[in-house]
Design an enzyme around this catalytic site. Structure first.
Site, PDB file in Angstrom:
ATOM      1  N   GLY A 180       0.812  -1.219   0.000  1.00 53.46           N
ATOM      2  CA  GLY A 180       0.000   0.000   0.000  1.00 53.46           C
ATOM      3  C   GLY A 180       0.843   1.265   0.000  1.00 53.46           C
ATOM      4  N   GLU A 192       1.722   1.924  -3.454  1.00 52.86           N
ATOM      5  CA  GLU A 192       0.490   2.323  -4.153  1.00 52.86           C
ATOM      6  C   GLU A 192       0.143   3.789  -3.865  1.00 52.86           C
ATOM      7  OE1 GLU A 192      -1.399  -1.187  -2.469  1.00 52.86           O
ATOM      8  OE2 GLU A 192      -1.929  -1.857  -4.472  1.00 52.86           O
TER       9      GLU A 192
HETATM   10  N1  CAA Z   1       1.343  -4.100   8.789  1.00 44.87           N
HETATM   11  C1  CAA Z   1       1.335  -4.177  10.121  1.00 44.87           C
HETATM   12  N2  CAA Z   1       2.436  -4.050  10.874  1.00 44.87           N
HETATM   13  C2  CAA Z   1       3.602  -3.873  10.240  1.00 44.87           C
HETATM   14  C3  CAA Z   1       3.696  -3.800   8.848  1.00 44.87           C
HETATM   15  C4  CAA Z   1       2.491  -3.914   8.107  1.00 44.87           C
HETATM   16  N3  CAA Z   1       2.443  -3.811   6.776  1.00 44.87           N
HETATM   17  N4  CAA Z   1       4.978  -3.617   8.504  1.00 44.87           N
HETATM   18  C5  CAA Z   1       5.689  -3.588   9.659  1.00 44.87           C
HETATM   19  N5  CAA Z   1       4.842  -3.735  10.714  1.00 44.87           N
HETATM   20  C6  CAA Z   1       5.186  -3.780  12.123  1.00 44.87           C
HETATM   21  C7  CAA Z   1       5.848  -5.095  12.498  1.00 44.87           C
HETATM   22  O1  CAA Z   1       4.887  -6.110  12.725  1.00 44.87           O
HETATM   23  C8  CAA Z   1       6.598  -4.690  13.734  1.00 44.87           C
HETATM   24  O2  CAA Z   1       5.693  -4.644  14.810  1.00 44.87           O
HETATM   25  P1  CAA Z   1       6.087  -5.339  16.224  1.00 44.87           P
HETATM   26  O3  CAA Z   1       7.251  -4.524  16.719  1.00 44.87           O
HETATM   27  O4  CAA Z   1       4.844  -5.154  17.044  1.00 44.87           O
HETATM   28  O5  CAA Z   1       6.444  -6.746  15.927  1.00 44.87           O
HETATM   29  C9  CAA Z   1       7.023  -3.250  13.458  1.00 44.87           C
HETATM   30  O6  CAA Z   1       6.150  -2.787  12.406  1.00 44.87           O
HETATM   31  C10 CAA Z   1       8.448  -3.136  12.960  1.00 44.87           C
HETATM   32  O7  CAA Z   1       8.584  -3.996  11.832  1.00 44.87           O
HETATM   33  P2  CAA Z   1       9.793  -5.054  11.683  1.00 44.87           P
HETATM   34  O8  CAA Z   1      10.242  -5.520  13.021  1.00 44.87           O
HETATM   35  O9  CAA Z   1       9.349  -6.096  10.702  1.00 44.87           O
HETATM   36  O10 CAA Z   1      10.909  -4.084  11.046  1.00 44.87           O
HETATM   37  P3  CAA Z   1      12.135  -4.525  10.133  1.00 44.87           P
HETATM   38  O11 CAA Z   1      12.990  -3.308  10.035  1.00 44.87           O
HETATM   39  O12 CAA Z   1      12.745  -5.790  10.602  1.00 44.87           O
HETATM   40  O13 CAA Z   1      11.493  -4.845   8.691  1.00 44.87           O
HETATM   41  C11 CAA Z   1      10.073  -4.397   6.800  1.00 44.87           C
HETATM   42  C12 CAA Z   1      10.918  -3.802   7.944  1.00 44.87           C
HETATM   43  C13 CAA Z   1      10.965  -5.079   5.773  1.00 44.87           C
HETATM   44  C14 CAA Z   1       9.324  -3.232   6.135  1.00 44.87           C
HETATM   45  C15 CAA Z   1       9.062  -5.433   7.373  1.00 44.87           C
HETATM   46  O14 CAA Z   1       8.385  -4.826   8.473  1.00 44.87           O
HETATM   47  C16 CAA Z   1       8.026  -5.886   6.404  1.00 44.87           C
HETATM   48  O15 CAA Z   1       8.307  -6.714   5.558  1.00 44.87           O
HETATM   49  N6  CAA Z   1       6.769  -5.377   6.536  1.00 44.87           N
HETATM   50  C17 CAA Z   1       5.659  -5.811   5.737  1.00 44.87           C
HETATM   51  C18 CAA Z   1       5.746  -5.296   4.315  1.00 44.87           C
HETATM   52  C19 CAA Z   1       4.577  -5.805   3.497  1.00 44.87           C
HETATM   53  O16 CAA Z   1       4.415  -6.995   3.292  1.00 44.87           O
HETATM   54  N7  CAA Z   1       3.736  -4.873   2.985  1.00 44.87           N
HETATM   55  C20 CAA Z   1       2.575  -5.208   2.190  1.00 44.87           C
HETATM   56  C21 CAA Z   1       1.356  -5.289   3.058  1.00 44.87           C
HETATM   57  S1  CAA Z   1      -0.059  -5.906   2.187  1.00 44.87           S
HETATM   58  C22 CAA Z   1      -0.690  -4.572   1.323  1.00 44.87           C
HETATM   59  O17 CAA Z   1      -0.154  -3.484   1.367  1.00 44.87           O
HETATM   60  C23 CAA Z   1      -1.938  -4.860   0.554  1.00 44.87           C
HETATM   61  C24 CAA Z   1      -2.458  -3.786  -0.300  1.00 44.87           C
HETATM   62  O18 CAA Z   1      -2.020  -3.533  -1.388  1.00 44.87           O
HETATM   63  C25 CAA Z   1      -3.626  -3.036   0.115  1.00 44.87           C
END
Ligand code: CAA
Length: 259
Positions: free
Chosen positions: A110, A113
């Site tokens: 997102g 996006e």
């Molecule tokens: N949703 C909810 N929480 C999220 C998040 C997300 N998209 N991305 C990160 N967070 C949260 C983590 O769960 C974590 O929370 P906790 O401390 O409570 O565990 C906090 O943010 C910090 O994140 P990380 O510990 O994972 O941080 P990092 O530096 O190790 O990694 C990152 C960073 C690579 C961005 C990793 O957080 C990640 O891969 N995030 C998800 C990315 C993702 O998959 N985005 C797509 C979502 S789906 C979507 O967007 C659908 C759509 O089109 C509408």
């Protein structure tokens, strides 16, 4: 209005929206989407505002839609969530205002996006950009499968969507996904300078240009060219056209009045 997840600042004619949910890397839950919708509507009506910067707090621009909130959604809830995201991004795209995305870090799912719905994208050299949804067993829901191929072409879009692999800012620039890579400490200053420059233009022309490009790209060329002819002729009913051309001939800077 005050916001829980956003910081709104206004300086001269430039508004800066900072998404502030650092504990979840600025992930978009329903509340953040609602607040963004409210602020976009508010700025649309504020005639003192002529350009908007959208950025994020901390190490992320936006790390995507909120995975915790999405995990247990029903099909109907997922549909409403996607509609909420699409509505917001259409509002940004169709806004009279130029939106500059200042991508300070992760712009994933997102986040990518939202970035793509903005008009000009500056990214920090530390930014990571991508559509990793396939790794979660879904695909993009806020326009990623549609805006990405329109911006970078089908070949590169499919690679990013199918692998889910993020790219860095330099690769994003190379494929035409963003406008410029900026050193992290200079990102907001550059975005502000660009926004100030845009505020000097005729806001009427900014909104006309955005509408022509955004509508024209989705229809056939002859129809799009007809739109341009109609829009071009209506420029000549504005005071800004008289002012712009008079200023050129009188060798001075124009002073546009948005009329
Ligand atoms: N949703 C909810 N929480 C999220 C998040 C997300 N998209 N991305 C990160 N967070 C949260 C983590 O769960 C974590 O929370 P906790 O401390 O409570 O565990 C906090 O943010 C910090 O994140 P990380 O510990 O994972 O941080 P990092 O530096 O190790 O990694 C990152 C960073 C690579 C961005 C990793 O957080 C990640 O891969 N995030 C998800 C990315 C993702 O998959 N985005 C797509 C979502 S789906 C979507 O967007 C659908 C759509 O089109 C509408």
């Amino acid at each position: 209005m005050s916001y829980k997840h956003l910081i709104l600042e206004k300086k001269d004619a430039v508004a800066t929206i900072k998404i502030h949910r650092p504990e979840a890397l600025n992930a978009l839950n329903k509340d953040v989407l609602t607040e963004l919708t409210v602020v976009v509507k508010e700025l649309e009506k504020d005639t003192n505002v002529k350009a908007v910067i959208l950025t994020g707090e901390g190490k992320a621009f936006i790390a995507g839609a909120d995975i915790k909130q999405m995990k247990d959604m029903t099909m109907l809830e997922a549909k409403q969530f996607a509609e909420q995201g699409h509505q917001l991004l259409s509002m940004i795209e169709q806004s009279r205002l130029p939106y500059i995305a200042a991508v300070n870090g992760y712009a994933l799912g997102g986040g990518c996006e939202v970035m793509m719905a903005c008009d000009i994208i500056l990214a920090s050299a530390q930014a990571k950009i991508g559509q990793p949804e396939t790794n979660l067993g879904i695909h993009p829901g806020f326009g990623g499968t549609q805006r990405l191929p329109r911006l970078v072409g089908i070949t590169k879009a499919k690679e990013l969507l199918l692998t889910g692999d993020p790219i860095d800012a330099h690769e994003a620039l190379r494929i035409g996904l963003i406008n410029k890579v900026v050193e992290p400490e200079k990102l907001l200053t550059e975005a502000e300078a660009l926004a100030q420059k845009l505020t000097q233009k005729s806001g009427i022309q900014t909104s006309f240009i955005k509408a022509l490009v955004n509508k024209g790209i989705n229809i056939d060329l002859p129809s799009a060219c007809s739109l341009e002819i109609a829009s071009f002729s209506s420029c000549f009913a504005t005071e800004d056209q008289k002012e712009g051309m008079s200023a050129f001939l009188e060798k001075r800077k124009p002073s546009f009045k948005e009329k």
